[in-house]
Scaffold this active site. Structure first.
Site, mmCIF file in Angstrom:
data_model
loop_
_atom_site.group_PDB
_atom_site.id
_atom_site.type_symbol
_atom_site.label_atom_id
_atom_site.label_comp_id
_atom_site.label_asym_id
_atom_site.label_seq_id
_atom_site.Cartn_x
_atom_site.Cartn_y
_atom_site.Cartn_z
ATOM 1 N N ASP A 96 0.808 -1.223 0.000
ATOM 2 C CA ASP A 96 0.000 0.000 0.000
ATOM 3 C C ASP A 96 0.840 1.271 0.000
ATOM 4 O O ASP A 96 2.004 1.284 0.390
ATOM 5 C CB ASP A 96 -0.964 0.014 1.189
ATOM 6 N N GLU A 163 -0.358 -2.196 5.252
ATOM 7 C CA GLU A 163 0.594 -2.042 6.358
ATOM 8 C C GLU A 163 0.440 -0.683 7.020
ATOM 9 O O GLU A 163 0.553 -0.553 8.238
ATOM 10 C CB GLU A 163 2.028 -2.221 5.845
ATOM 11 N N GLU A 164 0.168 0.342 6.194
ATOM 12 C CA GLU A 164 0.084 1.702 6.733
ATOM 13 C C GLU A 164 -1.094 1.878 7.684
ATOM 14 O O GLU A 164 -1.103 2.798 8.498
ATOM 15 C CB GLU A 164 -0.013 2.722 5.595
ATOM 16 N N ARG A 204 19.242 -4.850 13.191
ATOM 17 C CA ARG A 204 19.172 -4.692 14.641
ATOM 18 C C ARG A 204 18.659 -5.989 15.241
ATOM 19 O O ARG A 204 17.628 -6.514 14.796
ATOM 20 C CB ARG A 204 18.226 -3.542 15.019
#
Length: 435
Positions: A96, A163-164, A204
């Site tokens: 998206d 996802e947003e 990370r």
């Protein structure tokens, strides 16, 4: 003469075989992937409306031999490539875009506009790099399909919607992503970095992205004339006290060793300067890493709102109303063993200088949910540099401020970003397919 024959034989037959590495194939595939990237960049679609984007990704997978399921969890795409016995590796990309008007000035800039769910006309832009994610995802699938003789197992490619809005991963998992398809042994994803130089890979261990929660607060009062404030209970003043006190949750009620953020991003109340309104509306986000800090922050917000309402003299029936929005994202926890395994392989494959440990971010990513089901699938999300090397160097020195993700000016450098992303994702999968 014999040496000349050997040399010709080597060039004709041995060199092509030696060239079939993920890095070499990603370089060869770059013209195709650049065209795909430009197409995706110029044709962005908002969360839950990625219809054409999903069709394109599904077609890309079919062309290289995947068994494809469409419209899974909304517009989601799932591709399966079985290649003998072995581990199951899932690679995910989000599809998206954002309601942002692109201002990069690029010839290929998005000019798309659409109506949002409120009926407003908005620009649409891949301001978070999902066009890069999808292009890398496609390139990795193409590369791994060409290298089937080098691995054994099952490859799952997931094109995820929304996802947003933190809903796509949840929808796909709820529909049975881990039960209707092979359960993955590992799940991988990338995210573009607006500050890392293109060609570099960031990582990370453990917490890399944050819990993100959204809350609406309605602050009630007793309105009236601005000339007679003593006859009112002013919800604007009460809101100001709440906003100020909320900051003590982080500064005085959370360990300094535990990251947390409380942001009041919107306040709406009143219509005229001489009228005290009956209510004010606040919109908040809360960010943290640990689930305990998240829980404590939400509880403390409720306590502060009640306490300030009591101090203002409001009856319980008019205490602030707190509503959590269903857009929450849990923190992304990179499995330590998986992270170390893949990163060590990256350092061997690309060289230590190209791999960089980065600070954790307080942004959110619903890829986290892929590792938070009862199956406890180990996940690893790594960062992909997108910035011109000279600009990244200046930013690192503090000489300039680069556009962030979600900025209308965010502009990834396609090369070598795509080449690096494809090679890295393909290499990660190849390494995990080893017994």
């Amino acid at each position: 003469m014999r040496h000349t024959i050997y040399a010709i034989f080597f060039l004709l037959f041995c060199t092509p075989l030696m060239a079939q590495t993920a890095k070499d194939l990603s370089n060869q595939d770059y013209p195709y992937l650049e065209k795909l990237y430009l197409h995706l960049h110029q044709n962005p679609e908002l969360s839950f409306y990625e219809t054409n984007t999903a069709k394109r990704l599904a077609e890309e997978l079919r062309q290289i031999g995947f068994q494809v399921t469409e419209n899974f969890g909304g517009t989601g795409v799932v591709g399966i490539l079985k290649n003998g016995p072995g581990p199951t590796v899932l690679i995910r990309a989000d599809m998206d875009a954002l309601p942002v008007v692109e201002e990069t000035g690029k010839a290929y800039a998005s000019k798309v506009t659409t109506k949002d769910e409120a009926g407003n006309t908005v620009g649409v832009m891949h301001a978070c790099g999902h066009d890069v994610h999808m292009s890398v995802w496609t390139g990795a699938a193409r590369t791994l399909a060409k290298m089937k003789s080098k691995w054994s197992g099952t490859l799952i490619m997931v094109g995820q919607p929304a996802e947003e809005r933190s809903g796509g991963a949840k929808a796909m998992l709820k529909e049975g992503l881990y039960s209707k398809f092979p359960k993955p042994d590992y799940a991988l994803a990338i995210h573009v970095s607006p500050t890392l130089a293109a060609g570099r890979i960031g990582y990370r261990k453990e917490y890399t992205l944050a819990n993100v929660d959204f809350m609406d607060i309605t602050v009630y009062g007793q309105g009236g004339h601005g000339a007679y404030p003593h006859t009112t209970i002013d919800p604007i003043v009460l809101s100001a006290r709440i906003i100020t006190t909320l900051q003590t949750i982080v500064s005085r009620e959370t360990s300094p060793l535990e990251p947390a953020v409380v942001t009041v991003g919107a306040i709406h109340g009143g219509a005229k300067g001489n009228v005290i309104p009956n209510e004010v509306h606040l919109q908040l986000t809360m960010r943290s890493y640990s689930d305990q800090v998240r829980k404590n922050t939400i509880e403390k917000i409720g306590r502060i709102c009640r306490g300030e309402a009591i101090a203002a003299g409001l009856p319980e029936s008019k205490f602030p109303k707190l509503t959590m929005r269903p857009e929450e994202t849990p923190s992304t926890y990179n499995d330590p063993a998986l992270t170390e395994r893949v990163v060590n392989h990256f350092k061997t494959t690309f060289g230590p200088a190209q791999i960089q440990e980065v600070e954790p971010s307080m942004a959110g990513e619903d890829f986290a949910l892929f590792g938070r089901t009862e199956e406890k699938v180990p996940i690893f999300l790594f960062w992909l540099g997108t910035q011109e090397a000279s600009m990244a160097e200046k930013a690192a020195k503090g000489d300039i401020q680069l556009p962030s993700l979600h900025s209308s000016l965010f502009c990834p450098v396609p090369e070598p970003t795509l080449k690096t992303g494809v090679a890295a994702m393909a290499e990660a999968a190849l390494h995990l397919f080893k017994k």
